[in-house]
Design a protein around this motif. Structure first.
Motif, mmCIF file in Angstrom:
data_model
loop_
_atom_site.group_PDB
_atom_site.id
_atom_site.type_symbol
_atom_site.label_atom_id
_atom_site.label_comp_id
_atom_site.label_asym_id
_atom_site.label_seq_id
_atom_site.Cartn_x
_atom_site.Cartn_y
_atom_site.Cartn_z
ATOM 1 N N VAL A 66 0.842 -1.203 0.000
ATOM 2 C CA VAL A 66 0.000 0.000 0.000
ATOM 3 C C VAL A 66 0.874 1.249 0.000
ATOM 4 C CG1 VAL A 66 -1.698 1.323 1.321
ATOM 5 C CG2 VAL A 66 -1.962 -1.154 1.084
ATOM 6 N N GLN A 67 1.947 1.224 0.793
ATOM 7 C CA GLN A 67 2.861 2.371 0.841
ATOM 8 C C GLN A 67 3.446 2.662 -0.541
ATOM 9 O OE1 GLN A 67 6.292 1.702 3.332
ATOM 10 N NE2 GLN A 67 7.087 3.789 3.048
ATOM 11 N N MET A 68 3.920 1.630 -1.232
ATOM 12 C CA MET A 68 4.508 1.832 -2.554
ATOM 13 C C MET A 68 3.451 2.262 -3.572
ATOM 14 S SD MET A 68 7.510 -1.052 -3.013
ATOM 15 C CE MET A 68 6.463 -2.498 -2.907
ATOM 16 N N ALA A 69 2.266 1.666 -3.479
ATOM 17 C CA ALA A 69 1.198 2.038 -4.406
ATOM 18 C C ALA A 69 0.801 3.502 -4.243
ATOM 19 C CB ALA A 69 -0.013 1.129 -4.200
ATOM 20 N N MET A 70 0.749 3.975 -3.008
ATOM 21 C CA MET A 70 0.389 5.366 -2.768
ATOM 22 C C MET A 70 1.476 6.321 -3.260
ATOM 23 S SD MET A 70 -2.631 5.443 -1.541
ATOM 24 C CE MET A 70 -2.740 7.082 -0.846
ATOM 25 N N LEU A 71 2.742 5.904 -3.092
ATOM 26 C CA LEU A 71 3.841 6.743 -3.575
ATOM 27 C C LEU A 71 3.737 6.967 -5.076
ATOM 28 C CD1 LEU A 71 6.976 5.389 -1.629
ATOM 29 C CD2 LEU A 71 6.037 7.707 -1.519
ATOM 30 N N ILE A 72 3.496 5.891 -5.835
ATOM 31 C CA ILE A 72 3.467 6.045 -7.298
ATOM 32 C C ILE A 72 2.157 6.658 -7.762
ATOM 33 C CG2 ILE A 72 2.515 3.787 -7.935
ATOM 34 C CD1 ILE A 72 5.479 5.626 -9.604
ATOM 35 N N TYR A 73 1.070 6.387 -7.062
ATOM 36 C CA TYR A 73 -0.223 6.924 -7.467
ATOM 37 C C TYR A 73 -0.187 8.454 -7.518
ATOM 38 C CZ TYR A 73 -5.182 8.104 -7.389
ATOM 39 O OH TYR A 73 -6.414 8.634 -7.681
ATOM 40 N N GLU A 74 0.493 9.043 -6.569
ATOM 41 C CA GLU A 74 0.508 10.504 -6.472
ATOM 42 C C GLU A 74 1.290 11.173 -7.595
ATOM 43 O OE1 GLU A 74 -0.653 13.398 -4.654
ATOM 44 O OE2 GLU A 74 -2.117 11.798 -4.748
ATOM 45 N N LYS A 75 2.277 10.483 -8.178
ATOM 46 C CA LYS A 75 3.134 11.200 -9.124
ATOM 47 C C LYS A 75 3.183 10.616 -10.527
ATOM 48 C CE LYS A 75 7.269 8.972 -7.186
ATOM 49 N NZ LYS A 75 8.549 9.264 -6.487
ATOM 50 N N THR A 76 2.668 9.414 -10.724
ATOM 51 C CA THR A 76 2.739 8.852 -12.066
ATOM 52 C C THR A 76 1.865 9.633 -13.040
ATOM 53 O OG1 THR A 76 2.522 6.835 -13.389
ATOM 54 C CG2 THR A 76 0.853 7.196 -11.693
ATOM 55 N N GLU A 77 2.297 9.700 -14.282
ATOM 56 C CA GLU A 77 1.495 10.309 -15.344
ATOM 57 C C GLU A 77 0.931 9.240 -16.278
ATOM 58 O OE1 GLU A 77 3.889 13.236 -17.266
ATOM 59 O OE2 GLU A 77 4.088 14.485 -15.470
#
Length: 221
Positions: A66-77
């Motif tokens: 969940v931590q990694m998913a949230m990190l990428i969710y916020e900045k991926t295009e």
């Protein structure tokens, strides 16, 4: 939507974070409700049982996912990466909430047993992993496919396609570690609900590995 409406809207990370908390709370509530049901229940697992160990260790494992998913969710295009990250974060938060509820229902602590101890055989080696009885906590976490603090820091710092590719690399490894744990509990577990959740979890994570590998090829990772 006007500029003023857009500026007043809550950020996406807050919306997804609230959704995750709501799903986890619901799953925990289901576990609590089941714990106080009127039907006769089989004896609760012991604290060193495979069912209890799986519930504890998979909560730890899911927490990092969940931590990694949230990190990428916020900045991926990349919309494919964003959708996948959202699905992982919400689904694994719900599963972690249910596993928390199992331990509450069984009257067992949420922590305290050795990591992966429930997967040990008579020699002390861990099923599905090339680690022995003297393995350190860091070695056990690596065997579970979990990212190191340095890798999490790198994911947090990365941007663009580099971030997407690093996320996919780390999450594929993470999922592979989870599938090993699923295989172990399906051999050693006794509770029907635990086995059903594990079976579903293994199928979903394998399909997500396939999806992530497809995205890797598309992005040229």
């Amino acid at each position: 939507m006007t500029d003023s409406e857009r500026s007043s809207s809550p950020p996406r990370w807050l919306l997804i974070g609230s959704a995750i908390l709501a799903v986890a709370a619901l799953a925990f509530g289901i576990g609590r409700f089941t714990a106080f049901g009127t039907g006769a229940a089989p004896p609760a697992p012991t604290t060193d049982s495979a069912d209890a160990g799986f519930a504890r260790d998979m909560q730890v494992h899911h927490g990092q996912a969940v931590q990694m998913a949230m990190l990428i969710y916020e900045k991926t295009e990349d919309e494919g990466v964003r959708t996948l990250a959202y699905d992982m974060a919400t689904a694994q938060s719900a599963q972690a909430g249910e596993m928390y509820g199992w331990l509450v229902q069984w009257g067992l602590p949420q922590s305290g047993e050795p990591l992966m101890g429930w997967m040990s055989d008579a020699s002390g080696s861990h099923s599905g992993h090339d680690v022995g009885p003297s393995a350190t906590d860091d070695e056990l976490r690596a065997a579970m496919g979990m990212a190191t603090p340095a890798e999490l820091a790198a994911l947090d710092a990365a941007t663009g396609t580099e971030a997407d590719c690093l996320f996919l690399e780390l999450m594929i490894r993470h999922h592979e570690g989870a599938i090993d744990m699923v295989d172990a509990i399906r051999e050693r577990g006794e509770r029907a609900r635990v086995l059903a959740v594990a079976k579903s979890m293994g199928s979903v994570q394998q399909s997500e590995i396939d999806a992530m590998q497809s995205i890797q090829r598309r992005l040229g990772c």
